[in-house]
Scaffold this active site. Structure first.
Site, short mmCIF file in Angstrom:
data_model
loop_
_atom_site.label_atom_id
_atom_site.label_comp_id
_atom_site.label_asym_id
_atom_site.label_seq_id
_atom_site.Cartn_x
_atom_site.Cartn_y
_atom_site.Cartn_z
N ASN A 1 0.80 -1.23 0.00
CA ASN A 1 0.00 0.00 0.00
C ASN A 1 0.83 1.28 0.00
OD1 ASN A 1 0.60 -0.93 2.69
ND2 ASN A 1 -0.75 0.65 3.48
N GLY B 1 2.57 -5.26 7.77
CA GLY B 1 1.62 -6.12 7.06
C GLY B 1 0.46 -6.51 7.96
N GLY B 2 -0.10 -7.67 7.70
CA GLY B 2 -1.29 -8.12 8.42
C GLY B 2 -0.97 -8.85 9.70
N GLU C 1 4.34 -3.43 12.48
CA GLU C 1 3.16 -2.59 12.36
C GLU C 1 2.14 -3.42 11.62
OE1 GLU C 1 0.24 -0.95 11.10
OE2 GLU C 1 1.55 -0.05 9.59
N CYS D 1 -3.27 1.49 6.74
CA CYS D 1 -3.31 0.95 8.10
C CYS D 1 -3.90 1.94 9.09
CB CYS D 1 -1.90 0.54 8.55
SG CYS D 1 -0.69 1.88 8.49
#
Length: 479
Positions: A156, A232-233, A252, A286
């Site tokens: 992103n 990331g996730g 993060e 995010c």
């Protein structure tokens, strides 16, 4: 070294390297092929790690003024090619050209801040004589680079989030190996191009393109890696933590950020800020606004203005100057977002606007009355969807905002300082933006969250602390 970045090469320890196997980089807008990049093997990654072991010694020995010069030359290189970098970001990812230009500007600032912070990696003297019997001891501590940083970055923000890991790593005197997102590797390679042009010594930086399942475990589990910096996730982050072993971890992991709008707020400003915060980069942010808690007295007025403003949001061609929002990163993600919205509607949510998909595009979407058991209420949507909730008071808003297992940033709109400080004290997040949406950030501030949103802090000064360790020095003096 002459820069050779042609898209089909990756940057392995200061050399542009080709590979027989390739990965297609597609424009999510229409699935057109943009370029091919190497599909690196586990052996490629092991070579990068082996070279980085020498690279961190080279980096640690670089005088601070040379690190500063290299970082500033890299920033200059990007600044001179600003539009070229922006077009790369816009084509391979979801951002519009206007959003991409802002990312390039931030990347330049991130690298320049890294250069500035390189001169401020300071220690302190220690009063050893505070302990009886240590009157004849003096000393200090200083910070030294930890070694090799593994930097795993998302799609992103494919340029600036890479810079947020590479800039501090080089400023601190470390080596760094970047594994960029498979969908958006070109921006990371162009960052390597800038450092190559700036004269960064070989072996300090690698950007290895490839599939996470083939090279990811080699990177995060190797004992020579001293820190894993991952954006990331949550699921991927938890997997890395289980595998990484004894090394530093910085993560993060996103959020489903809340914003609180109280009855005394400037509604026009709150609407404008939260609409932008919800739909920037097609909601793949995010910090993106996902849940808005509005005091009941102004709920109807806020919701009406919010929907009206959302309906004016323009989706379309990313390279068109008038476009506000592009597609999601691929059609599969748009289908997932669509399914989450459908689940919420089936369980009783009211769709105020949006809810339409066209390929990888998903229209800016606003819902209310979303039941708490829906994924949309509990998890990170990472798409252009926002939910509105009426609340009787600030206490209720804080309680409901804290229910999610995330805590990156939050926003609160109020003219009452006492209420602002109540929110500051009680919201369980890493950052609170007063009279701004949750997605406000500058690159110099500490950035990170609590709970499922991650571990540690980014932001150049704070990343440098994570990427260095203190070494204590004590002299016993002659009596």
């Amino acid at each position: 070294m002459k820069t050779q970045n042609k898209g089909k090469m990756m940057y392995l320890a200061g050399e542009w390297v080709d590979c027989a196997r390739t990965i297609e980089v597609l424009d999510p807008q229409d699935n057109r092929l943009i370029d091919l990049v190497p599909a690196a093997s586990a052996d490629h990654m092991r070579k990068a790690i082996e070279a980085a072991q020498e690279g961190h010694r080279i980096s640690a020995a670089l005088p601070v003024h040379e690190r500063i010069a290299i970082l500033n030359k890299a920033a200059d290189y990007i600044a001179a090619r600003h539009e070229e970098y922006a077009i790369t970001i816009a084509r391979e990812g979801s951002k519009t050209i206007r959003e991409a230009r802002k990312e390039v500007t931030r990347c330049i600032q991130t690298i320049r801040i890294s250069a500035e912070e390189a001169r401020r990696i300071n220690g302190e003297t220690i009063a050893f004589d505070q302990m009886p019997g240590s009157e004849q001891r003096v000393g200090y501590f200083y910070r030294f680079p930890i070694g090799i940083i593994a930097a795993i970055t998302p799609f992103n923000d494919p340029l600036n989030l890479v810079a947020h890991k590479v800039g501090p790593a080089i400023a601190a005197g470390n080596a760094v190996i970047v594994k960029p997102a498979t969908a958006t590797p070109l921006s990371a390679l162009k960052l390597a191009e800038a450092f190559d042009h700036a004269g960064l010594p070989q072996k300090i930086l690698s950007v290895i393109t490839g599939y996470a399942k083939e090279i990811g475990d080699v990177l995060v589990t190797h004992p020579a890696i001293r820190m894993v910096s991952f954006t990331g996730g949550l699921t991927a982050g938890e997997s890395i933590v289980r595998k990484a072993g004894l090394k530093k971890i910085g993560m993060e992991l996103g959020s489903n950020s809340p914003v609180i709008v109280l009855e005394d707020a400037d509604l026009e400003a709150a609407v404008e800020s939260t609409v932008s915060g919800a739909f920037w980069a097609a909601g793949q942010n995010c910090l993106g606004v996902q849940r808005v808690y509005i005091q009941e007295k102004v709920f109807n007025a806020f919701a009406q203005q919010f929907v009206e403003r959302t309906k004016r949001y323009r989706t379309g061609d990313k390279l068109c100057e008038e476009t506000d929002m592009g597609p999601l990163i691929n059609e599969q993600e748009a289908i997932r977002v669509e399914s989450w919205v459908q689940e919420a509607v089936e369980k009783g949510a009211a769709l105020l606007c949006g809810g339409e998909r066209n390929g990888a595009y998903y229209s800016p979407t606003v819902l209310t009355a979303v039941p708490k058991q829906c994924r949309l209420a509990r998890e990170e949507i990472f798409g252009p969807v926002v939910t509105l909730y009426p609340v009787p008071d600030l206490e209720t808003a804080i309680q409901e905002a804290n229910e999610a297992d995330y805590g990156l940033q939050a926003g609160v709109f109020t003219q009452d300082l006492q209420k602002a400080f109540e929110a500051i004290r009680h919201l369980d997040v890493g950052g609170i933006m007063v009279n701004d949406s949750s997605d406000y950030r500058i690159d110099a501030m500490p950035f990170g969250g609590v709970k499922g949103s991650g571990l540690g802090r980014e932001g150049i000064k704070f990343a440098l602390q994570e990427m260095t360790e203190p070494k204590v020095v004590c002299f016993a003096l002659s009596r």
